[in-house]
Motif scaffolding. Structure first.
Motif, short mmCIF file in Angstrom:
data_model
loop_
_atom_site.label_atom_id
_atom_site.label_comp_id
_atom_site.label_asym_id
_atom_site.label_seq_id
_atom_site.Cartn_x
_atom_site.Cartn_y
_atom_site.Cartn_z
N VAL A 106 8.84 37.19 52.83
CA VAL A 106 7.56 36.15 52.59
C VAL A 106 7.07 35.92 51.37
O VAL A 106 7.27 36.92 50.36
CB VAL A 106 6.51 36.58 53.64
CG1 VAL A 106 6.93 36.89 55.23
CG2 VAL A 106 5.84 38.04 53.21
N ASP A 107 6.10 35.01 51.02
CA ASP A 107 5.78 34.50 49.68
C ASP A 107 4.10 35.13 49.74
O ASP A 107 3.76 35.07 48.77
CB ASP A 107 5.89 33.00 49.50
CG ASP A 107 7.24 32.50 49.54
OD1 ASP A 107 7.99 32.81 48.52
OD2 ASP A 107 7.53 31.79 50.50
N ASP B 238 4.03 32.62 60.17
CA ASP B 238 4.32 33.44 61.10
C ASP B 238 3.47 34.53 61.57
O ASP B 238 2.70 34.95 60.68
CB ASP B 238 5.68 34.25 60.63
CG ASP B 238 6.76 33.41 61.03
OD1 ASP B 238 6.89 32.90 61.73
OD2 ASP B 238 7.93 33.85 60.41
N ASN C 33 9.66 35.37 66.00
CA ASN C 33 9.67 34.50 65.10
C ASN C 33 10.54 33.39 64.80
O ASN C 33 10.23 32.49 64.49
CB ASN C 33 9.51 35.40 63.73
CG ASN C 33 8.17 36.37 63.54
OD1 ASN C 33 7.03 35.77 64.00
ND2 ASN C 33 8.32 37.32 63.03
N TYR D 47 7.70 27.62 51.73
CA TYR D 47 7.14 28.72 51.44
C TYR D 47 7.08 29.40 52.87
O TYR D 47 6.93 28.79 53.98
CB TYR D 47 5.60 28.74 50.81
CG TYR D 47 5.51 28.23 49.74
CD1 TYR D 47 5.68 28.83 48.45
CD2 TYR D 47 5.27 26.95 49.32
CE1 TYR D 47 5.77 28.75 47.19
CE2 TYR D 47 5.33 26.31 47.94
CZ TYR D 47 5.55 27.26 46.82
OH TYR D 47 5.45 26.74 45.61
N HIS D 48 6.95 30.76 52.96
CA HIS D 48 6.80 31.42 54.40
C HIS D 48 5.65 32.40 54.18
O HIS D 48 5.80 33.41 53.17
CB HIS D 48 8.23 32.24 54.39
CG HIS D 48 8.46 32.74 55.62
ND1 HIS D 48 9.15 33.89 55.96
CD2 HIS D 48 7.46 32.68 56.77
CE1 HIS D 48 9.11 33.99 57.28
NE2 HIS D 48 8.02 33.69 57.81
N ILE D 49 4.70 32.39 55.10
CA ILE D 49 3.51 33.16 54.99
C ILE D 49 3.38 33.86 56.16
O ILE D 49 3.76 33.48 57.35
CB ILE D 49 2.20 32.35 54.85
CG1 ILE D 49 2.48 31.45 53.48
CG2 ILE D 49 0.91 33.19 54.75
CD1 ILE D 49 2.52 32.09 52.24
N ALA D 50 2.91 35.26 56.17
CA ALA D 50 2.80 35.92 57.40
C ALA D 50 1.62 36.29 57.71
O ALA D 50 0.70 36.97 56.81
CB ALA D 50 3.85 37.33 57.39
N ILE E 284 1.11 37.39 52.36
CA ILE E 284 0.49 37.86 53.45
C ILE E 284 -0.88 37.71 53.81
O ILE E 284 -1.82 38.03 52.94
CB ILE E 284 1.22 39.43 53.64
CG1 ILE E 284 2.63 39.59 53.49
CG2 ILE E 284 0.35 40.12 54.69
CD1 ILE E 284 2.98 40.93 53.27
N ALA F 202 7.25 42.25 56.83
CA ALA F 202 6.99 41.03 56.33
C ALA F 202 7.60 41.00 55.08
O ALA F 202 8.20 40.00 54.54
CB ALA F 202 5.47 40.85 55.99
N THR G 285 10.09 29.48 64.52
CA THR G 285 9.81 29.10 63.02
C THR G 285 11.06 28.32 62.45
O THR G 285 12.27 28.50 62.43
CB THR G 285 9.78 30.44 62.45
OG1 THR G 285 8.97 31.29 62.73
CG2 THR G 285 9.65 30.54 60.91
#
Length: 317
Positions: free
Chosen positions: A107-108, A82, A39, A49-52, A110, A102, A43
């Motif tokens: 993360v914010d 990600d 990642n 924001y961080h989304i998996a 999933i 995650a 990345t």
């Protein structure tokens, strides 16, 4: 003497427990390091924001499509997407392990894809006790406490499958192949729609090809095709079953003798379509689902509410 044996037994059990814990910890550490390296390579870290996107190895193709759809709208939300999927299909990483990773990444949100309706994922919570919103795709699994399910409409899919079938043949015996190990609810909706929509010229036999102690899924499909010589067509309800049916059609020298309507869109399924082994395949629009998943996540992040059930129409290949 007896006391000495008892002490040795306790000592051996202790060593086994310690070794087991060490092996598990080492495996988990290697998994986390490998995913982290994967990642971090691509990345950027300047997004808000961080989304998996998470899923198991068997779903690689669909996951890539979902991730592409999600990434196509990520800039609109200043988010990075990600794809939490091991680089090779040899790893037996569970969905829960990916969800846990995650959460550790902070993360914010999933987006989780699984076709297993019986999967049980613990609701993700941050170290601060905050809920991480999760979107479920592929199977409507209430145990995950997901904020939303995005997938196909079983009733509409059944009707579409019948329309596709009747464009090739007007009657006869139809085998509806499914594996109850992972899917039952969605299949029930589709097969009910199929039986309701087909004309009286058709007879549908529902075949459960789940693995048994004395028979594999592949063998169950082979026997159904080999011993029921009056079969006109076969309907498949998953990518795995589509491939299994196609392989048996080839092995039994039945191409173009039996109409096969598959499900899914993978390179292997495309190859069977090109060769005429499959007449058609219904596919969920994975990239469209990825877009919808991101939109739904941010609706929840910004308002605290989201549509709990969203359906995306299938397309015909």
């Amino acid at each position: 003497m007896q006391k000495q044996r008892h002490s040795i037994a306790i000592w051996l059990v202790t060593i086994i427990v310690v070794i087991s814990l060490f092996v598990y910890s080492l495996y988990y550490l290697v998994l986390m390091l490998r995913l982290s390296i994967q990642n971090n390579r691509n990345t950027p870290r300047d997004c808000t924001y961080h989304i998996a996107v998470a899923g198991e190895n068997a779903d690689t193709t669909v996951l890539r499509q979902i991730q592409r759809g999600a990434a196509s709208v990520s800039d609109s939300y200043n988010a990075v997407i990600d794809n939490l999927l091991p680089e090779t299909g040899a790893d037996a990483t569970t969905m829960q392990e990916l969800i846990d990773y995650a959460c550790a990444m902070g993360v914010d949100g999933i987006i989780a894809y699984s076709t297993n309706e019986k999967i049980n994922i613990a609701s993700p919570i941050t170290v601060d006790g905050n809920k991480i919103p999760i979107i479920m795709i592929g199977s409507d699994t209430p145990e995950t406490q997901a904020i939303s399910y995005i997938g196909i409409n079983g009733y509409d899919t059944g009707k579409q499958m019948v329309e596709t079938l009747m464009s090739f043949v007007q009657g006869g015996k139809v085998l509806a192949v499914h594996d109850s190990t992972t899917s039952s609810t969605l299949h029930s909706r589709i097969i009910s729609s199929v039986q309701e929509s087909l004309s009286e010229n058709f007879y549908v036999e529902d075949i459960d090809v789940r693995r048994r102690e004395t028979m594999s899924s592949e063998d169950a499909i082979r026997d159904a095709l080999r011993f029921q010589i009056d079969v006109t067509a076969v309907l498949c309800f998953s990518e795995n079953d589509t491939v299994r049916v196609a392989e048996n059609i080839v092995n039994l020298n039945l191409p173009r003798k039996i109409i096969v309507i598959g499900f899914g869109d993978t390179p292997q399924i495309r190859s069977y379509l090109d060769k005429g082994i499959l007449c058609a395949s219904l596919s969920q629009q994975a990239e469209v689902i990825g877009v919808s998943a991101v939109q739904t996540l941010f609706e929840y992040i910004k308002t605290g509410n989201a549509n709990s059930y969203i359906t995306i129409a299938t397309r015909i290949l």
